[in-house]
Design a protein around this motif. Structure first.
Motif, PDB file in Angstrom:
ATOM      1  N   ASP A 163       0.660  -1.215  -0.040  1.00  0.00           N
ATOM      2  CA  ASP A 163       0.080   0.048  -0.122  1.00  0.00           C
ATOM      3  C   ASP A 163       1.029   1.195  -0.017  1.00  0.00           C
ATOM      4  O   ASP A 163       1.251   1.801   1.042  1.00  0.00           O
ATOM      5  CB  ASP A 163      -0.957   0.076   1.181  1.00  0.00           C
ATOM      6  CG  ASP A 163      -1.999   1.294   1.231  1.00  0.00           C
ATOM      7  OD1 ASP A 163      -2.152   1.873   0.077  1.00  0.00           O
ATOM      8  OD2 ASP A 163      -2.624   1.412   2.523  1.00  0.00           O
ATOM      9  N   GLY A 185      -5.227  -2.121  -0.310  1.00  0.00           N
ATOM     10  CA  GLY A 185      -4.684  -0.525  -0.159  1.00  0.00           C
ATOM     11  C   GLY A 185      -4.825  -0.294  -1.690  1.00  0.00           C
ATOM     12  O   GLY A 185      -5.300  -0.549  -2.618  1.00  0.00           O
ATOM     13  N   GLY A 242      -4.937   0.483   3.576  1.00  0.00           N
ATOM     14  CA  GLY A 242      -5.178  -0.782   3.416  1.00  0.00           C
ATOM     15  C   GLY A 242      -4.950  -1.602   4.673  1.00  0.00           C
ATOM     16  O   GLY A 242      -4.419  -0.849   5.742  1.00  0.00           O
TER      17      GLY A 242
END
Length: 536
Positions: free
Chosen positions: A48, A290, A509
């Motif tokens: 992410d 994410g 995320g």
């Protein structure tokens, strides 16, 4: 082409929908010859890192990303080939923007480090990070090496929303920023104050929202690269200086992305290799994990507009590797084993809000002393997080719990606005390993559930191994599972699978998270002697 050192973006309003349709762009050749070339696979980082700003300094590439409420903030990534990346440091050492970032009377969830900008100024060989906080003001940090130390250069009263910083060829500093209404500011020579600011573009209603500015000077032309959240990318061009006027062109819209079930690649930056080739690094909405960086080649039209190179009408899953010099070394992996030796945490770690630095230490493992008395993990200080590696990965923790006290809770979480954990509860002199689900927040990031114990088992001795497996492939709710071991070899599943939420509104995320907090009184501690993230 001449690219002045560049900049970054963000998008605030996502409509995370699977992308369909076609974007304007030239097609790369397909067939045996194309397949035979050495290739890379998207996403180039399956972790992410959203709102990428990317640039090259000499033979080294750097990128920065959003981190919201995690501290330290604004990670700086490093690469020698645009494909393999490591985390080199953080441009914002601590979120010293108010007590809420210390979990002191308030919380900073989904605030903090949004889309920001990373740039390099050759005249003083200095890196610059610039970003606005809480729509209130803009902060600018500098360092002579991305590893740090980074220090705050100035605070500017104008909040440069989703800013892109340009170091012009005459060494003047400009900032492009805004949502729908796009403005350009000029900074003083020392970068400490604003000299002027001016609106340069108003987005047509037919386009909607544009934000996430990246600011470039290429072949004497000024470009502001903008995202249409969360499915498009546009670019503005001026031949008459940084303050315009600007004309607009669509770069991509509803372009099928490289992650099955994920969104449209958007909101990133342009970068040129040493040989003159251009690339666009964007991110793909891919919850529950994410927003994952993806890379595609870019060509330019004769009249100076960028064109993303497509494969079968989509952002390619694979492309030929960028032609760059042989890297001087391999980058440091973002996964693997950490035994917390040395005197500081490795840069892949970030705390949930600022930590209480008096209550943790490294060297011979990570010691987490209880820092908060609470029944709510979302209020607990000194929760240490690590990004999850996609598409699936497993975190395993070796934990010495011999110094826990009654009422303490310690373990390994899958942390987001809907969370679960496996860990230890110490009560009445006895210790149990438990799985807890139902830790939840509402849309204003207030706690709505502090968790329900769904499975438990007694443990003896002072050491246990905890394991969390996370499937972060997007497109549907995915399972997280928990297990434990008393010998580090044989693991026993504990509790049902946890359904990981894939709503986009928390932005960040899921992460693996190490925690230790008290429910009765401070004084207890745990020691993490080994942490490992592994992939199948």
């Amino acid at each position: 082409m001449d690219l002045s050192w560049s900049h970054h973006v963000l998008s605030r309003r996502r409509t995370l929908a699977a992308a369909t349709g076609l974007a304007a762009g030239a097609l790369l050749p397909t067939g045996p010859a194309f397949a035979a070339a050495a290739q890379y696979t998207n996403p180039v980082i399956w972790q992410d890192f959203a709102d990428i700003d990317v640039m090259r300094v000499g033979d080294t590439y750097y990128a920065s990303a959003s981190t919201m409420h995690y501290s330290p903030g604004a990670p700086v990534l490093r690469s020698y080939d645009l494909v393999n990346w490591e985390i080199a440091g953080h441009a914002v050492p601590a979120l010293d923007f108010g007590a809420k970032y210390d979990l002191s009377g308030a919380r900073g969830y989904v605030r903090g480090i949004w889309a920001s900008s990373l740039a390099y100024r050759p005249s003083n060989r200095t890196f610059y990070w610039l970003g606005q906080i809480d729509f209130a003001r803009t902060y600018l940090y500098t360092a002579t090496a991305v590893e740090g130390p980074w220090s705050r250069l100035t605070t500017i009263s104008t909040p440069y929303y989703d800013a892109g910083l340009l170091v012009d060829t005459d060494d003047t500093l400009y900032v492009a920023y805004g949502n729908t209404t796009i403005s350009v500011a000029q900074l003083s020579r020392d970068g400490r104050t604003q000299v002027r600011t001016q609106e340069v573009f108003r987005t047509p209603s037919s386009v909607g929202t544009l934000e996430g500015a990246r600011f470039y000077k290429i072949n004497g032309q000024y470009y502001i690269f903008l995202t249409r959240p969360a499915n498009g990318q546009y670019i503005l061009k001026s031949s008459n200086g940084p303050f315009g006027p600007y004309t607009m062109r669509q770069v991509l819209l509803d372009l099928r992305g490289p992650i099955p079930g994920g969104g449209v690649p958007h909101q990133g930056g342009l970068v040129r290799t040493q040989s003159g080739a251009w690339y666009y690094m964007a991110f793909v909405d891919a919850y529950p994990g994410g927003r994952m960086p993806a890379l595609a080649p870019v060509t330019w039209t004769a009249d100076g507009w960028p064109v993303v190179q497509l494969v079968d009408g989509a952002w390619g899953t694979t492309y030929p590797l960028p032609a760059v010099p042989t890297p001087p070394r391999q980058v440091t992996p973002m996964t693997g084993v950490d035994t917390f030796d040395g005197t500081s945490l490795r840069p892949r770690w970030e705390w949930n809000h600022n930590p209480d630095n008096t209550r943790w230490s490294v060297g011979n493992g990570l010691t987490l002393r209880t820092a908060t008395v609470t029944h709510d993990l979302y209020w607990a200080r000194n929760t240490l997080t690590h990004r999850i590696q996609g598409p699936t990965s497993t975190a395993t923790v070796q934990l010495d719990h011999s110094a826990m006290r009654d009422g303490d809770r310690a373990g390994l979480a899958l942390l987001r606005d809907s969370s679960a954990w496996i860990g230890l509860k110490r009560d009445g002199g006895a210790t149990r390993v438990v799985t807890v689900t139902g830790l939840t927040m509402d849309g204003n990031w207030n706690t709505t559930g502090t968790g329900t114990e769904v499975a438990s088992a007694p443990v003896s001795g002072g050491r246990v191994w905890l394991r969390a497996n996370a499937d972060i492939r997007p497109g549907a709710p995915r399972p997280g599972t928990f297990s434990y071991s008393t010998d580090g070899i044989t693991f026993t599943r504990l509790g049902p699978a946890f359904s990981m939420g894939n709503d986009w509104r928390f932005f960040m995320g899921y992460r693996f998270a190490l925690f230790n907090h008290a429910t009765q009184a401070l004084g207890g501690a745990v020691r993490v002697t080994r942490f490992e993230v592994s992939t199948p």
